[in-house]
Design a protein around this motif. Structure first.
Motif, PDB file in Angstrom:
ATOM      1  N   UNK A  19       0.803  -1.219   0.000  1.00  0.00           N
ATOM      2  CA  UNK A  19       0.000   0.000   0.000  1.00  0.00           C
ATOM      3  C   UNK A  19       0.836   1.269   0.000  1.00  0.00           C
ATOM      4  N   UNK A  20       0.251   2.327  -0.533  1.00  0.00           N
ATOM      5  CA  UNK A  20       0.869   3.655  -0.542  1.00  0.00           C
ATOM      6  C   UNK A  20       0.348   4.440   0.653  1.00  0.00           C
ATOM      7  N   UNK A  21       1.242   4.975   1.475  1.00  0.00           N
ATOM      8  CA  UNK A  21       0.840   5.717   2.668  1.00  0.00           C
ATOM      9  C   UNK A  21       0.355   7.116   2.280  1.00  0.00           C
ATOM     10  N   UNK A  22      -0.833   7.441   2.745  1.00  0.00           N
ATOM     11  CA  UNK A  22      -1.418   8.761   2.491  1.00  0.00           C
ATOM     12  C   UNK A  22      -1.849   9.358   3.828  1.00  0.00           C
ATOM     13  N   UNK A  41      -8.816   1.391   0.975  1.00  0.00           N
ATOM     14  CA  UNK A  41      -8.038   2.138   1.949  1.00  0.00           C
ATOM     15  C   UNK A  41      -8.022   1.396   3.287  1.00  0.00           C
ATOM     16  N   UNK A  42      -6.824   1.150   3.800  1.00  0.00           N
ATOM     17  CA  UNK A  42      -6.650   0.557   5.124  1.00  0.00           C
ATOM     18  C   UNK A  42      -6.281   1.681   6.085  1.00  0.00           C
ATOM     19  N   UNK A  72     -13.849   1.837   1.330  1.00  0.00           N
ATOM     20  CA  UNK A  72     -13.815   1.903  -0.127  1.00  0.00           C
ATOM     21  C   UNK A  72     -14.766   0.885  -0.715  1.00  0.00           C
ATOM     22  N   UNK A  73     -15.188   1.103  -1.946  1.00  0.00           N
ATOM     23  CA  UNK A  73     -16.144   0.216  -2.606  1.00  0.00           C
ATOM     24  C   UNK A  73     -15.577  -0.311  -3.915  1.00  0.00           C
ATOM     25  N   UNK A  74     -14.314  -0.664  -3.875  1.00  0.00           N
ATOM     26  CA  UNK A  74     -13.627  -1.155  -5.064  1.00  0.00           C
ATOM     27  C   UNK A  74     -14.193  -2.522  -5.476  1.00  0.00           C
ATOM     28  N   UNK A  96      -3.321   3.415   4.178  1.00  0.00           N
ATOM     29  CA  UNK A  96      -2.550   2.677   3.186  1.00  0.00           C
ATOM     30  C   UNK A  96      -3.488   2.372   2.025  1.00  0.00           C
ATOM     31  N   UNK A  97      -3.101   2.785   0.825  1.00  0.00           N
ATOM     32  CA  UNK A  97      -3.987   2.715  -0.331  1.00  0.00           C
ATOM     33  C   UNK A  97      -3.494   1.674  -1.329  1.00  0.00           C
ATOM     34  N   UNK A  98      -4.408   0.812  -1.807  1.00  0.00           N
ATOM     35  CA  UNK A  98      -4.128  -0.167  -2.857  1.00  0.00           C
ATOM     36  C   UNK A  98      -5.123   0.037  -3.988  1.00  0.00           C
TER      37      UNK A  98
END
Length: 233
Positions: A19-22, A41-42, A72-74, A96-98
């Motif tokens: 994941x990318x930290x935001x 999003x975690x 999120x509703x991915x 943390x975003x995936x």
């Protein structure tokens, strides 16, 4: 081995490793209703409110998510969908975003992780069904009692080793509670004051303490669902 009641260590590590930290400041939005839903999003730290605006302009709060929740509703392995809700940070938060493509690739390569993800999805669906059922079937009073029970299961701290009394460690205004129950602040004010007079709850400076959880459960004929389902996050 689990990280929480409904989120496995494997799913947590998936976000931690890929994941990318935001960082999101309090009051800022993560996504808006109607936007393309291409990410999950975690929540590593902080609190996020998930809400929806009704046709008459009222806000309905579905979830108040804390650390180790996923939002999120991915829609995986299908066309990209759109968010049906809005997510806003109610404290300074780290996520943390995936994105959809990365998540699909990782799950395809790791079938055991795919199973864990499907278990999580199933549990989220049960939570949503349970919440909608309580809001629709039990009326305004039942919606409040159900919400207080869910808050105690999610943010409650046991008082004096008494499983009937919980301090809800989440700052809430009466408007916040009203938005969770899909009703007016004035009605929530009256119902909360009635519960206070009956010594079922106390509230002070934005914090609610439940003094008689069993009373709330009995009033709505609580089915004692697992706490992994009867939650507000």
């Amino acid at each position: 081995m689990t990280l929480t009641d409904n989120l496995s260590v494997g799913i947590y590590r998936l976000f931690e490793e890929h994941g990318l930290l935001v960082k999101v400041e309090k009051g800022n939005h993560i996504f808006h209703e109607g936007e393309s839903a291409g990410d999950l999003f975690f929540i590593a730290n902080g609190s996020i409110q998930i809400s929806k605006e009704t046709e008459n302009g009222k806000e309905l709060t579905f979830r108040v998510c804390g650390k180790k929740s996923i939002i999120g509703e991915c829609s995986l392995f299908g066309p990209t969908t759109f968010h049906s809700t809005t997510a806003k940070a109610i404290t300074n938060s780290e996520l943390l975003v995936l994105n959809k493509n990365s998540l699909e690739m990782i799950l395809t390569e790791q079938p055991s992780l795919m199973i864990e993800y499907l278990k999580w999805i199933q549990n989220e669906n049960l939570k949503n069904q349970s919440l909608i059922r309580d809001l629709v079937i039990h009326g305004k009073k039942g919606a409040l009692f159900s919400t207080l029970i869910r808050l105690s299961n999610t943010y409650g701290k046991l008082l004096h080793d008494n499983d009937n009394q919980y301090f809800i460690d989440l700052h809430l205004t009466n408007t916040d509670v009203a938005n969770m129950c899909s009703t007016s602040r004035e009605m929530i004010n009256r119902m909360l004051n009635d519960l206070k007079k009956q010594k079922i709850i106390t509230f002070e400076k934005g914090y609610i303490t439940i003094l008689d959880l069993n009373y709330l459960k009995q009033e709505i004929s609580c089915e004692n669902c697992p706490t992994s389902i009867c939650r507000i996050d």
